[in-house]
Write an enzyme that holds these catalytic residues in place. Structure first.
Site, short mmCIF file in Angstrom:
data_model
loop_
_atom_site.label_atom_id
_atom_site.label_comp_id
_atom_site.label_asym_id
_atom_site.label_seq_id
_atom_site.Cartn_x
_atom_site.Cartn_y
_atom_site.Cartn_z
N HIS A 10 0.79 -1.24 0.00
CA HIS A 10 0.00 0.00 0.00
C HIS A 10 0.82 1.29 0.00
O HIS A 10 0.25 2.37 -0.01
CB HIS A 10 -0.95 0.01 1.21
CG HIS A 10 -1.85 -1.19 1.23
ND1 HIS A 10 -1.53 -2.33 1.93
CD2 HIS A 10 -3.01 -1.45 0.59
CE1 HIS A 10 -2.48 -3.24 1.75
NE2 HIS A 10 -3.38 -2.73 0.94
N GLY A 12 -5.73 11.47 8.96
CA GLY A 12 -6.62 10.55 8.26
C GLY A 12 -6.75 10.91 6.79
O GLY A 12 -6.77 10.05 5.92
N ARG A 29 -4.91 16.42 3.75
CA ARG A 29 -4.33 17.13 4.89
C ARG A 29 -2.85 16.80 5.01
O ARG A 29 -2.06 17.62 5.46
CB ARG A 29 -5.09 16.81 6.18
CG ARG A 29 -4.85 17.89 7.22
CD ARG A 29 -5.76 17.75 8.41
NE ARG A 29 -7.14 18.00 8.06
CZ ARG A 29 -8.18 17.44 8.69
NH1 ARG A 29 -7.99 16.64 9.71
NH2 ARG A 29 -9.40 17.72 8.31
N ARG A 81 -3.29 4.42 -4.27
CA ARG A 81 -4.69 4.62 -3.88
C ARG A 81 -5.00 6.07 -3.49
O ARG A 81 -5.96 6.33 -2.74
CB ARG A 81 -5.07 3.71 -2.71
CG ARG A 81 -5.13 2.25 -3.10
CD ARG A 81 -5.43 1.38 -1.93
NE ARG A 81 -5.41 -0.01 -2.34
CZ ARG A 81 -6.48 -0.82 -2.32
NH1 ARG A 81 -7.62 -0.40 -1.86
NH2 ARG A 81 -6.36 -2.06 -2.72
N ARG A 108 -0.52 10.43 15.30
CA ARG A 108 -1.76 10.75 14.58
C ARG A 108 -2.10 12.21 14.80
O ARG A 108 -2.03 12.71 15.93
CB ARG A 108 -2.90 9.86 15.09
CG ARG A 108 -4.26 10.34 14.68
CD ARG A 108 -5.35 9.30 14.78
NE ARG A 108 -6.66 9.91 14.82
CZ ARG A 108 -7.26 10.54 13.80
NH1 ARG A 108 -6.65 10.67 12.63
NH2 ARG A 108 -8.46 11.07 13.93
N ILE A 109 -2.42 12.90 13.70
CA ILE A 109 -2.93 14.27 13.79
C ILE A 109 -4.30 14.21 13.11
O ILE A 109 -4.41 13.79 11.97
CB ILE A 109 -2.00 15.31 13.12
CG1 ILE A 109 -1.55 14.85 11.72
CG2 ILE A 109 -0.79 15.59 13.99
CD1 ILE A 109 -0.76 15.91 10.95
N GLY A 110 -5.34 14.56 13.85
CA GLY A 110 -6.66 14.41 13.25
C GLY A 110 -7.71 15.19 14.00
O GLY A 110 -7.42 15.91 14.95
N SER A 111 -8.94 15.02 13.56
CA SER A 111 -10.04 15.72 14.21
C SER A 111 -10.79 14.75 15.11
O SER A 111 -10.66 13.53 14.98
CB SER A 111 -10.98 16.31 13.15
OG SER A 111 -11.47 15.28 12.33
N MET A 146 -11.63 7.82 15.33
CA MET A 146 -11.80 6.45 14.82
C MET A 146 -10.50 5.70 14.58
O MET A 146 -10.51 4.67 13.90
CB MET A 146 -12.64 6.48 13.54
CG MET A 146 -14.04 7.06 13.76
SD MET A 146 -15.09 7.03 12.30
CE MET A 146 -15.38 5.28 12.15
N ASP A 159 -16.00 19.05 15.97
CA ASP A 159 -17.45 19.07 16.17
C ASP A 159 -17.73 18.63 17.60
O ASP A 159 -16.81 18.17 18.28
CB ASP A 159 -18.16 18.17 15.15
CG ASP A 159 -17.62 16.75 15.16
OD1 ASP A 159 -16.64 16.48 14.44
OD2 ASP A 159 -18.16 15.91 15.89
N ARG A 187 -10.73 25.90 9.73
CA ARG A 187 -10.12 24.60 9.92
C ARG A 187 -8.60 24.64 9.82
O ARG A 187 -7.92 24.08 10.66
CB ARG A 187 -10.67 23.59 8.92
CG ARG A 187 -12.04 23.14 9.34
CD ARG A 187 -12.58 22.07 8.45
NE ARG A 187 -13.76 21.54 9.09
CZ ARG A 187 -13.93 20.27 9.44
NH1 ARG A 187 -13.01 19.39 9.19
NH2 ARG A 187 -15.01 19.89 10.05
N1 HPA Z 1 -17.22 10.83 15.57
C1 HPA Z 1 -16.27 10.02 15.13
N2 HPA Z 1 -15.15 10.47 14.58
C2 HPA Z 1 -15.00 11.80 14.48
C3 HPA Z 1 -15.96 12.69 14.92
C4 HPA Z 1 -17.12 12.16 15.51
O1 HPA Z 1 -18.03 12.92 15.92
N3 HPA Z 1 -15.53 13.95 14.67
C5 HPA Z 1 -14.32 13.82 14.08
N4 HPA Z 1 -13.99 12.52 13.98
#
Ligand code: HPA
Length: 234
Positions: free
Chosen positions: A4, A20, A24, A43, A87-90, A180, A204, A217
């Site tokens: 991969h 993720g 980004r 991919r 990991r860098i993420g939301s 996740m 969020d 963002r």
């Molecule tokens: N749920 C799951 N994963 C996420 C969320 C969420 O509300 N926001 C950003 N990643």
């Protein structure tokens, strides 16, 4: 090359930031690294290598969810000899004390299941961050004046959750946010004896319904990237 990841041997640094979203990865590499070079586009899961303050760094997309992250993290560790994965993420906020744009440094990552379920079976392993990275990330975040929370997060298998009772229990048990990927990242880093951390921006909020406006963002995610880089090379 792996199944991969198309990078040649030596083209990926020992320190890898893992957002993720592959776009980004591109944005972070072009914004924060010197001489960023595209090293993977298999991919469309873009990966870049460059330097930050003279230190070699790669930024490789992980995709969404633990099964996807597990593929990239395994190949980075086994085939490219990665030693630090951040990991860098939301994430979604799960406490009233956590606000949109705040940063969460994940001390632990709970889950209902992970790709490691096959190994652990009925045993509840406690996935946790590398202490040296965690401490350095908190120091970096505080120095920046970014509102930062340190504690447990929850790595879910589904974004469109049909079990509000589970979220209630997570909130009740002090979980700061939901994303996740982190639980499996921590499992893999523990298994292979390397350093792992998740630095997350609250995009969020599950309790308030607030969400980060798209124009805000970049700025907020930029703080998270710098915190991760400073932690990696503290
Ligand atoms: N749920 C799951 N994963 C996420 C969320 C969420 O509300 N926001 C950003 N990643």
């Amino acid at each position: 090359m792996t199944i991969h990841i198309g990078a040649k041997p030596g083209e990926i640094a020992e320190t890898v930031l893992m957002p993720g979203d592959p776009y980004r990865a591109k944005w972070a590499a072009e914004t924060f690294l010197d001489q960023p070079k595209l090293v993977n586009e298999v991919r469309g899961m873009l990966g870049y290598t460059g330097t930050w303050r003279g230190n070699p760094v790669s930024i490789q997309g992980s995709g969404m969810g633990m099964p996807s992250l597990s593929i990239y993290a395994n190949e980075l560790i086994r085939d490219y000899d990665a030693k630090t994965l951040i990991r860098i993420g939301s994430c979604g906020g799960m406490q009233q004390s956590v606000g949109i744009r705040d940063v969460i440094v994940a001390m632990t990552a709970s889950s209902m299941s992970t790709p490691s379920r096959g190994i652990f079976r009925d045993f509840d392993f406690a996935p946790c961050a590398d202490w040296s990275l965690l401490r350095a990330a908190v120091t970096a975040a505080e120095a920046k004046g970014v509102t930062t929370h340190v504690g447990g997060i929850y790595s879910a298998d589904v974004f469109y959750d049909e079990r509000p009772d589970l979220n209630e229990q997570m909130t009740r048990h002090g979980i700061l946010g939901v994303e996740m990927e982190a639980a499996e990242l921590y499992n893999l880093c523990a298994r292979h004896g390397i350093r792992g951390l998740a630095v997350l921006t609250v995009s969020d909020h599950l309790l308030t319904g607030d969400a980060l406006p798209s124009e805000d963002r970049e700025r907020s995610f930029g703080d998270m990237v710098e915190i991760a880089l400073e932690a990696a090379f503290a």
